[in-house]
Motif scaffolding. Sequence first.
Motif, PDB file in Angstrom:
ATOM      1  N   ALA A  31       0.929   2.350  -2.229  1.00  0.00           N
ATOM      2  CA  ALA A  31       1.224   3.872  -2.155  1.00  0.00           C
ATOM      3  C   ALA A  31       0.702   4.614  -0.921  1.00  0.00           C
ATOM      4  O   ALA A  31       1.434   5.742  -0.473  1.00  0.00           O
ATOM      5  N   GLN A  32      -0.228   3.875  -0.100  1.00  0.00           N
ATOM      6  CA  GLN A  32      -0.720   4.790   1.005  1.00  0.00           C
ATOM      7  C   GLN A  32      -0.266   4.020   2.364  1.00  0.00           C
ATOM      8  O   GLN A  32      -0.817   4.337   3.428  1.00  0.00           O
ATOM      9  N   ALA A  33       0.222   2.705   2.099  1.00  0.00           N
ATOM     10  CA  ALA A  33       0.392   1.900   3.363  1.00  0.00           C
ATOM     11  C   ALA A  33       1.489   2.626   4.350  1.00  0.00           C
ATOM     12  O   ALA A  33       2.394   2.993   3.664  1.00  0.00           O
ATOM     13  N   GLN A  34       0.926   2.428   5.513  1.00  0.00           N
ATOM     14  CA  GLN A  34       1.811   3.023   6.570  1.00  0.00           C
ATOM     15  C   GLN A  34       2.193   1.651   7.638  1.00  0.00           C
ATOM     16  O   GLN A  34       1.434   0.916   7.876  1.00  0.00           O
ATOM     17  N   ASP A  60       7.827  -1.423  -4.037  1.00  0.00           N
ATOM     18  CA  ASP A  60       7.211  -1.047  -4.974  1.00  0.00           C
ATOM     19  C   ASP A  60       5.650  -1.053  -5.219  1.00  0.00           C
ATOM     20  O   ASP A  60       5.090  -0.489  -4.003  1.00  0.00           O
ATOM     21  N   ASP A  61       5.135  -1.884  -6.134  1.00  0.00           N
ATOM     22  CA  ASP A  61       3.737  -1.810  -6.211  1.00  0.00           C
ATOM     23  C   ASP A  61       3.098  -3.200  -5.901  1.00  0.00           C
ATOM     24  O   ASP A  61       1.904  -3.725  -6.067  1.00  0.00           O
ATOM     25  N   LYS A  62       4.076  -3.886  -5.025  1.00  0.00           N
ATOM     26  CA  LYS A  62       3.623  -5.215  -4.457  1.00  0.00           C
ATOM     27  C   LYS A  62       3.698  -5.294  -2.749  1.00  0.00           C
ATOM     28  O   LYS A  62       4.420  -4.568  -2.066  1.00  0.00           O
ATOM     29  N   GLY A  90      -8.556  -1.068   1.764  1.00  0.00           N
ATOM     30  CA  GLY A  90      -7.388  -0.650   2.771  1.00  0.00           C
ATOM     31  C   GLY A  90      -7.108   0.852   2.389  1.00  0.00           C
ATOM     32  O   GLY A  90      -7.852   1.349   1.508  1.00  0.00           O
ATOM     33  N   THR A  91      -5.903   1.428   2.821  1.00  0.00           N
ATOM     34  CA  THR A  91      -5.311   0.674   4.130  1.00  0.00           C
ATOM     35  C   THR A  91      -5.993   1.196   5.156  1.00  0.00           C
ATOM     36  O   THR A  91      -6.426   2.198   5.113  1.00  0.00           O
ATOM     37  N   LEU A  92      -5.977   0.377   6.282  1.00  0.00           N
ATOM     38  CA  LEU A  92      -6.870   0.459   7.417  1.00  0.00           C
ATOM     39  C   LEU A  92      -6.165   0.488   8.638  1.00  0.00           C
ATOM     40  O   LEU A  92      -4.906   0.062   9.035  1.00  0.00           O
TER      41      LEU A  92
END
Length: 257
Positions: A31-34, A60-62, A90-92
């Motif tokens: 949900a927060q990954a860029q 999605d959630d994977k 993460g996410t870092l």
Amino acid sequence: MATQEICRVVSNTEVGTGLFALTMEAPVLCAQAQPGQFVHITCGEGNLLRRPISICDVQDDKMVVVFQVKGDGTAWLAKRREGDTLDVLGTLGQGFQMEQLGARPVFIGGGIGVPPMLMTLRAAKENGAQPEAILGFRSKNMVILEDAFRALAETHICTDDGSYGVPGFVTDILKMHAHEFTSICACGPKPMLRAIAQIAEEQNIPCQVSMEERMGCGIGACLVCACELKLRDGEEGVRYGHVCKDGPVFDSKEVVW
């Protein structure tokens, strides 16, 4: 603030010689990954050391990460199977500035620098751009993610030894097509990034590079991944940034090559 999540392994497949694509359930991190960010995975029971691995893709959630076996930690990770759990932080990091890409960005990856380009290219296309990809590998048995890239955009493949695709380096292809692109995003070995940055400067094309450096903590508390950057506002001298916190993505003109 980094999030710690216990993630369930969905699959872990060898996709090239010593190269593995691991898919895990990570709803919070997804949900927060860029594009351009990475995660820090604990590799081994009772092992406090984490391994930084770029995010390849999110559906999605994977979350998918692709890694190369280089030592005991990644060898342990390569043996994880469906149902196993991983301790992931993460996410870092600072990812790619997507709003700066323009209508015709090109995404360039070299070796294990290819995986983070997939999520970034996908995001650019979803934002309305017409992206292309240039992917470089040492040899045919090291080629990864070709089908995934080709499903999204025109993709050029090259190998150092000429065993697959176009013989030569990613820079050879970039030189022929640079005038077609509004921006460059790249990840790979430093010599490759240096050569790409030079082409970008000569052609006056905005260029963002994701730096590969050894990391310790992954959150900017140690000095393992320090890199030299130019002072801002045109001042003489250098400053030091952390690839894990200030990067891994930098403007190519900011890096002291």
